[in-house]
Design a protein around this motif. Structure first.
Motif, PDB file in Angstrom:
ATOM      1  N   LYS A  70     -20.950   3.737 -10.955  1.00 31.61           N
ATOM      2  CA  LYS A  70     -20.438   2.366 -10.981  1.00 31.61           C
ATOM      3  C   LYS A  70     -19.516   2.097  -9.794  1.00 31.61           C
ATOM      4  O   LYS A  70     -19.531   1.007  -9.210  1.00 31.61           O
ATOM      5  CB  LYS A  70     -19.712   2.099 -12.302  1.00 31.61           C
ATOM      6  CG  LYS A  70     -20.633   2.107 -13.520  1.00 31.61           C
ATOM      7  CD  LYS A  70     -19.894   1.723 -14.778  1.00 31.61           C
ATOM      8  CE  LYS A  70     -20.800   1.809 -16.008  1.00 31.61           C
ATOM      9  NZ  LYS A  70     -22.002   0.970 -15.870  1.00 31.61           N
ATOM     10  N   GLU A  71     -18.710   3.086  -9.413  1.00 31.95           N
ATOM     11  CA  GLU A  71     -17.832   2.931  -8.256  1.00 31.95           C
ATOM     12  C   GLU A  71     -18.638   2.817  -6.967  1.00 31.95           C
ATOM     13  O   GLU A  71     -18.326   1.992  -6.093  1.00 31.95           O
ATOM     14  CB  GLU A  71     -16.870   4.112  -8.174  1.00 31.95           C
ATOM     15  CG  GLU A  71     -15.850   4.157  -9.306  1.00 31.95           C
ATOM     16  CD  GLU A  71     -15.044   5.444  -9.325  1.00 31.95           C
ATOM     17  OE1 GLU A  71     -15.321   6.332  -8.484  1.00 31.95           O
ATOM     18  OE2 GLU A  71     -14.142   5.569 -10.177  1.00 31.95           O
ATOM     19  N   ILE A  72     -19.671   3.635  -6.854  1.00 28.64           N
ATOM     20  CA  ILE A  72     -20.544   3.580  -5.679  1.00 28.64           C
ATOM     21  C   ILE A  72     -21.256   2.234  -5.622  1.00 28.64           C
ATOM     22  O   ILE A  72     -21.375   1.610  -4.562  1.00 28.64           O
ATOM     23  CB  ILE A  72     -21.570   4.739  -5.716  1.00 28.64           C
ATOM     24  CG1 ILE A  72     -20.854   6.080  -5.519  1.00 28.64           C
ATOM     25  CG2 ILE A  72     -22.653   4.544  -4.668  1.00 28.64           C
ATOM     26  CD1 ILE A  72     -21.719   7.283  -5.830  1.00 28.64           C
ATOM     27  N   GLU A  73     -21.723   1.776  -6.785  1.00 31.91           N
ATOM     28  CA  GLU A  73     -22.405   0.482  -6.861  1.00 31.91           C
ATOM     29  C   GLU A  73     -21.488  -0.649  -6.400  1.00 31.91           C
ATOM     30  O   GLU A  73     -21.899  -1.533  -5.636  1.00 31.91           O
ATOM     31  CB  GLU A  73     -22.868   0.240  -8.294  1.00 31.91           C
ATOM     32  CG  GLU A  73     -23.612  -1.075  -8.499  1.00 31.91           C
ATOM     33  CD  GLU A  73     -24.056  -1.245  -9.934  1.00 31.91           C
ATOM     34  OE1 GLU A  73     -25.079  -1.901 -10.154  1.00 31.91           O
ATOM     35  OE2 GLU A  73     -23.375  -0.715 -10.844  1.00 31.91           O
ATOM     36  N   ALA A  74     -20.230  -0.617  -6.846  1.00 32.22           N
ATOM     37  CA  ALA A  74     -19.274  -1.650  -6.447  1.00 32.22           C
ATOM     38  C   ALA A  74     -19.039  -1.629  -4.939  1.00 32.22           C
ATOM     39  O   ALA A  74     -18.996  -2.685  -4.281  1.00 32.22           O
ATOM     40  CB  ALA A  74     -17.953  -1.451  -7.191  1.00 32.22           C
TER      41      ALA A  74
ATOM     42  N   VAL B 178     -29.206  -1.954  -6.530  1.00 29.34           N
ATOM     43  CA  VAL B 178     -29.540  -1.331  -7.811  1.00 29.34           C
ATOM     44  C   VAL B 178     -29.085   0.121  -7.731  1.00 29.34           C
ATOM     45  O   VAL B 178     -29.578   0.888  -6.904  1.00 29.34           O
ATOM     46  CB  VAL B 178     -31.053  -1.392  -8.091  1.00 29.34           C
ATOM     47  CG1 VAL B 178     -31.379  -0.693  -9.407  1.00 29.34           C
ATOM     48  CG2 VAL B 178     -31.537  -2.839  -8.122  1.00 29.34           C
ATOM     49  N   ALA B 179     -28.122   0.486  -8.566  1.00 25.20           N
ATOM     50  CA  ALA B 179     -27.594   1.856  -8.553  1.00 25.20           C
ATOM     51  C   ALA B 179     -28.194   2.655  -9.697  1.00 25.20           C
ATOM     52  O   ALA B 179     -28.310   2.155 -10.816  1.00 25.20           O
ATOM     53  CB  ALA B 179     -26.074   1.841  -8.657  1.00 25.20           C
ATOM     54  N   MET B 180     -28.573   3.897  -9.409  1.00 20.78           N
ATOM     55  CA  MET B 180     -29.163   4.759 -10.419  1.00 20.78           C
ATOM     56  C   MET B 180     -28.480   6.126 -10.444  1.00 20.78           C
ATOM     57  O   MET B 180     -27.991   6.612  -9.414  1.00 20.78           O
ATOM     58  CB  MET B 180     -30.663   4.952 -10.170  1.00 20.78           C
ATOM     59  CG  MET B 180     -31.503   3.722 -10.405  1.00 20.78           C
ATOM     60  SD  MET B 180     -33.279   4.108 -10.308  1.00 20.78           S
ATOM     61  CE  MET B 180     -33.983   2.495 -10.635  1.00 20.78           C
ATOM     62  N   THR B 181     -28.481   6.738 -11.632  1.00 22.33           N
ATOM     63  CA  THR B 181     -27.902   8.058 -11.849  1.00 22.33           C
ATOM     64  C   THR B 181     -29.014   9.033 -12.223  1.00 22.33           C
ATOM     65  O   THR B 181     -29.858   8.692 -13.060  1.00 22.33           O
ATOM     66  CB  THR B 181     -26.883   8.009 -13.007  1.00 22.33           C
ATOM     67  OG1 THR B 181     -25.941   6.969 -12.757  1.00 22.33           O
ATOM     68  CG2 THR B 181     -26.162   9.345 -13.161  1.00 22.33           C
ATOM     69  N   PRO B 182     -29.058  10.214 -11.634  1.00 25.74           N
ATOM     70  CA  PRO B 182     -30.073  11.204 -12.036  1.00 25.74           C
ATOM     71  C   PRO B 182     -29.976  11.523 -13.522  1.00 25.74           C
ATOM     72  O   PRO B 182     -28.885  11.518 -14.099  1.00 25.74           O
ATOM     73  CB  PRO B 182     -29.733  12.439 -11.181  1.00 25.74           C
ATOM     74  CG  PRO B 182     -28.921  11.923 -10.045  1.00 25.74           C
ATOM     75  CD  PRO B 182     -28.171  10.739 -10.572  1.00 25.74           C
ATOM     76  N   ALA B 183     -31.110  11.803 -14.137  1.00 24.50           N
ATOM     77  CA  ALA B 183     -31.144  12.099 -15.568  1.00 24.50           C
ATOM     78  C   ALA B 183     -30.598  13.491 -15.881  1.00 24.50           C
ATOM     79  O   ALA B 183     -30.244  13.781 -17.017  1.00 24.50           O
ATOM     80  CB  ALA B 183     -32.575  11.973 -16.089  1.00 24.50           C
TER      81      ALA B 183
END
Length: 236
Positions: free
Chosen positions: A16-20, A33-38
């Motif tokens: 979320k910080e990176i996305e911001a 669009v920010a994504m996190t590895p599963a």
């Protein structure tokens, strides 16, 4: 324009910080669009974490609809995986390490990198060497803070200023923030020290926009040719 930004670890707060930070840097009309590895490490701080992170990010990228994005930003400083991602995708793949260093070289003859723990310095130096920009780097200096400790803004800023001052004393004319978790701290450090400070996430987003805007795609000849057809067994 639509840009996918991938965190290199599984910590949603950091995503979320990176996305911001990416959205703050993006041009009007660019969707982030920010994504996190599963799966993978909760923070990447060493060779083992980095290789696990690379595999997890590649696993994430193989599942996306490439036609839905104009470019990809890999938000892991010094982490492995960018070359594999460029084999996997035809759209531009911009790594924050490479992007920040290239911009730093346009702003001064010598630059330095402030990062988290000293143990990551070797990986970052190797990444800069592969990108062809290590000769311009005066060094990589750790702050002594782990990735998950960067949420304390006052403590982080103080540690960054101390490390950046050491780099300036070594001859660095530009400072690069060597962790995606440091995004947004550039102006504060620049004002304190009087030198340009490059935020890797911001640099990568803007370079991704430029490549996509020029309709440039990753070369399919030679180094980044598509992977050979064969059976590949992934973690699941």
């Amino acid at each position: 324009m639509r840009i996918l930004v991938t965190n290199c670890n599984t910590t949603e707060r950091m995503t979320k910080e990176i996305e911001a930070g990416a959205r703050a840097a993006a041009s009007p009309g660019t969707e982030i669009v920010a994504m996190t590895p599963a799966w993978g490490p909760e923070s990447a701080e060493g060779w083992l974490d980095s290789f696990l992170s690379a595999a997890a990010v590649l696993d994430l990228l193989r599942g996306i609809d490439e036609n839905s994005f104009d470019a990809v930003v890999l938000a892991g400083f010094g982490e492995h995986g960018r070359e594999g991602a460029r084999e996997l995708l035809r759209i531009p793949v911009v790594d924050i390490t490479e992007a920040a260093a290239h911009l730093a070289c346009l702003l001064g003859r010598r630059y330095g990198v402030v990062t988290t723990l000293d143990r990551t310095s070797g990986m970052i130096e190797d990444s800069l060497h592969t990108a062809g920009v290590l000769p311009n780097c005066v060094g990589v200096v750790g702050t002594g803070l782990g990735v998950l400790e960067l949420g304390d803004e006052q403590r982080t800023a103080s540690a960054l200023v101390t490390a950046a001052r050491r780099l300036r004393d070594r001859g660095a004319e530009v400072v690069v923030l060597g962790c995606a978790g440091m995004t947004g701290m550039d102006r504060r450090i620049s004002t304190e020290l009087g030198v340009p400070v490059v935020d890797g996430v911001a640099a990568a987003v803007r370079l991704a926009e430029t490549l996509a805007g020029l309709s440039l795609r990753t070369s399919q000849i030679g180094s980044y040719a598509p992977p050979l057809p064969k059976t590949r067994r992934w973690h699941r």
